[in-house]
Scaffold this active site. Structure first.
Site, PDB file in Angstrom:
ATOM      1  N   ILE A  98      18.337  22.559  14.100  1.00 36.16           N
ATOM      2  CA  ILE A  98      19.011  21.712  13.105  1.00 36.16           C
ATOM      3  C   ILE A  98      18.125  21.726  11.870  1.00 36.16           C
ATOM      4  O   ILE A  98      16.954  21.340  11.926  1.00 36.16           O
ATOM      5  CB  ILE A  98      19.214  20.284  13.636  1.00 36.16           C
ATOM      6  CG1 ILE A  98      20.086  20.331  14.888  1.00 36.16           C
ATOM      7  CG2 ILE A  98      19.841  19.394  12.556  1.00 36.16           C
ATOM      8  CD1 ILE A  98      20.216  19.008  15.601  1.00 36.16           C
ATOM      9  N   HIS A  99      18.717  22.198  10.773  1.00 33.56           N
ATOM     10  CA  HIS A  99      17.910  22.491   9.583  1.00 33.56           C
ATOM     11  C   HIS A  99      18.254  21.536   8.445  1.00 33.56           C
ATOM     12  O   HIS A  99      19.427  21.234   8.235  1.00 33.56           O
ATOM     13  CB  HIS A  99      18.192  23.934   9.162  1.00 33.56           C
ATOM     14  CG  HIS A  99      17.246  24.444   8.149  1.00 33.56           C
ATOM     15  ND1 HIS A  99      15.902  24.644   8.404  1.00 33.56           N
ATOM     16  CD2 HIS A  99      17.443  24.795   6.845  1.00 33.56           C
ATOM     17  CE1 HIS A  99      15.329  25.106   7.310  1.00 33.56           C
ATOM     18  NE2 HIS A  99      16.237  25.190   6.352  1.00 33.56           N
ATOM     19  N   PRO A 100      17.313  21.085   7.721  1.00 30.27           N
ATOM     20  CA  PRO A 100      15.874  21.219   7.894  1.00 30.27           C
ATOM     21  C   PRO A 100      15.297  20.014   8.625  1.00 30.27           C
ATOM     22  O   PRO A 100      15.424  18.888   8.170  1.00 30.27           O
ATOM     23  CB  PRO A 100      15.363  21.262   6.457  1.00 30.27           C
ATOM     24  CG  PRO A 100      16.377  20.475   5.668  1.00 30.27           C
ATOM     25  CD  PRO A 100      17.666  20.473   6.424  1.00 30.27           C
ATOM     26  N   GLU A 143      13.036  21.637  14.677  1.00 30.61           N
ATOM     27  CA  GLU A 143      13.569  22.997  14.789  1.00 30.61           C
ATOM     28  C   GLU A 143      12.471  24.035  15.014  1.00 30.61           C
ATOM     29  O   GLU A 143      12.735  25.128  15.486  1.00 30.61           O
ATOM     30  CB  GLU A 143      14.393  23.361  13.559  1.00 30.61           C
ATOM     31  CG  GLU A 143      13.570  23.542  12.313  1.00 30.61           C
ATOM     32  CD  GLU A 143      14.401  23.957  11.091  1.00 30.61           C
ATOM     33  OE1 GLU A 143      15.263  24.832  11.237  1.00 30.61           O
ATOM     34  OE2 GLU A 143      14.180  23.378  10.016  1.00 30.61           O
TER      35      GLU A 143
END
Ligand code: NA7
Length: 470
Positions: A444-446, A450
């Site tokens: 899951i960015h940012p 991650e």
């Protein structure tokens, strides 16, 4: 230290690269010993396996493979199958099968067939050892000094071998009662599963798993079976289930004598199987009883085979109470180069599947290098970039167990929201998280978390993990 000096161990430990005949000698060729010896050989080590079956007091002996293959799980289950087939024959009439010929069971045919299968398994183990270049010697192993065993074969010929490491996997053998006539006239599971003649009316002494399994299949084969119970059925098991097992065995025709122990066994008639008189006494009073049986089967527990291994000569500690070998979590005994696996261990889970796995894992621990693989990286959280905070402070590290498909066994994070990140991954670890699963997870960015989905560098590689900052 002083003890190690006196025994010569210290001197040996200080010696530069002492030359031994083998990297590893395994004593005992059952489930644990075989798996350990083979795994060590696969890992390129020079391995010897010593296996020797001391005949039972009735003279029964067998080949390589240990209890499970020769006098335990395998023949036991096949005899159980023979009993089930008899039951199926009876049931079959209800399903329309009409058979008019009288059905009877031949003990000799059954044991011959089972022994032939057992023999082929044992032979298979011999071939497997040969294929992996493990030196198999059919001799009794006994420590005579540090790093050295005496191997005595059937003819009494002795040979001596040295090794850097040893694994003891000698298992257990059935216990006797120590009453008049037990070793002379009674049999144990070591004898029953290859008995040349039908045991006839049988008294089974003991009420734990071995006793009830044997009583069950003997009754299923149509024999008259009595079980003498000292206290309760299946002590240590769920009481409700134990009582149900007893009731269903009674329905099968098994007779139970509760709260009695045998005190004497006399031979009334020789022969196969002959006739025996058993005198028993109550555990609750002075009452005695007598019974006549063709066979008396003792299933009153098993003792570890540690007494004649010369363990005292090198200082391997055993439990005073049980005689079993004391080891640490790495299966290492009180003597650092001596390890043990299987049923011979004190306070560890028993039976074949445990021993097979433990033997293999032990060999990998001893000879396969480290089992953990550490992946790591420094990372620079997005929220630190604009503020130009240090780019090489935050750190992510996982520890994977190579022996378990790279299962994640350690998880470390230094950075913002470390607690929140760890909470989620902790649940994943409980569910058996592996490195592969982490790699397969979409980040899951940012976020900071991650970083765990893209770990590539192992600590062992020494590759640079620093991040470019402001
Ligand atoms: P266990 O599980 O140690 O059970 C022994 C049984 O024998 C148990 O029912 C005992 O009764 C009974 N026993 C023990 N001593 C006596 C004497 N002196 N007289 C009469 N009855 C006695 O042994 P098993 O052989 O069934 O199984 C051993 C292992 O093999 C097992 O853990 C598996 O790993 C495979 P108690 O309940 O103590 O009164």
């Amino acid at each position: 230290m002083a003890k190690a000096h006196r025994s010569g161990l210290l001197q040996r430990l200080l010696q530069q690269d002492p030359v031994y005949d083998y990297d590893l000698i395994v004593i005992g060729g059952g489930s644990g010993g075989l798996s350990c010896a083979q795994e060590a050989a696969i890992l390129g080590k020079k391995v010897m396996l010593l296996d020797f079956v001391v005949p039972s007091p009735r003279g029964t002996s067998w080949g390589l493979g240990g209890t499970c293959v020769n006098v335990g799980c395998i023949p036991k289950k096949l005899m159980h199958q023979a009993a089930l087939l008899g039951q199926a024959l009876t049931d079959s009439r209800k399903f329309g099968w009409e058979h008019s010929r009288q059905v009877k069971h031949s003990w000799a045919t059954m044991t011959e067939a089972i022994q032939s299968h057992v023999g082929s398994l044992s032979w298979g183990h011999r071939l497997a050892l040969r294929e992996k270049a493990v030196t198999y010697v059919n001799s009794y192993g006994e420590f005579v000094e540090h790093h050295k065993v005496k191997a005595t074969n059937e003819k009494g010929q002795e040979a001596f071998y040295t090794a850097a490491k040893f694994v003891i996997a000698t298992g257990e053998r059935p216990r006797y009662l120590g009453i008049q006539g037990d070793k002379e006239y009674c049999i144990t599971s070591d004898d029953l599963l290859s008995l040349p003649c039908c045991p006839g009316a049988t008294l089974v002494v003991g009420a734990s798993c071995v006793a009830l399994e044997c009583a069950g299949f003997l009754a299923g084969l149509g024999l008259e079976v009595t079980v003498m119970v000292r206290s309760v059925l299946l002590r240590g098991f769920d009481r409700d289930m134990a009582e149900r097992v007893g009731a269903s065995m009674q329905q099968l025709g098994v007779r139970f004598l509760h709260k009695f122990v045998p005190v004497q066994v006399q031979q009334l008639e020789k022969g196969l199987p002959g006739r025996l008189k058993v005198v028993a006494k109550s555990t609750e009073g002075t009452e005695t009883m007598e019974g006549v049986y063709n066979t008396v089967l003792l299933a009153v527990g098993r003792d570890s085979c540690t007494k004649k291994l010369g363990l005292e000569k090198i200082g391997v500690n055993i439990s005073e109470k049980t005689g079993k070998i004391l080891v640490n979590d790495e299966e290492q005994t009180s003597v650092p180069y001596v390890y043990a696996v299987g049923d011979v261990l004190e306070g560890k889970p028993q039976l074949t599947p445990v021993a097979v796995q433990a033997g293999k894992l032990l060999a990998r621990r001893l000879f396969g290098g480290r089992s953990e693989k550490v992946y790591h990286t420094l990372f620079w959280p997005l929220e630190w970039t604009v503020a130009c905070r240090d780019s090489n402070t935050c750190y992510a590290k996982i520890i994977c167990n190579k022996l378990e498909n790279d299962r994640v066994v350690g998880f470390h994070v230094l950075g913002p929201n470390a607690g929140e990140i760890t909470q989620g991954f902790a649940t994943a670890m409980k569910c058996g998280l592996t490195k592969q699963l982490l790699d397969d997870t979409i980040g899951i960015h940012p976020t900071c978390g991650e970083v765990f989905t893209t770990l590539e560098i192992t600590k062992a590689s020494g590759l640079d993990i620093t991040q470019k900052g402001c």
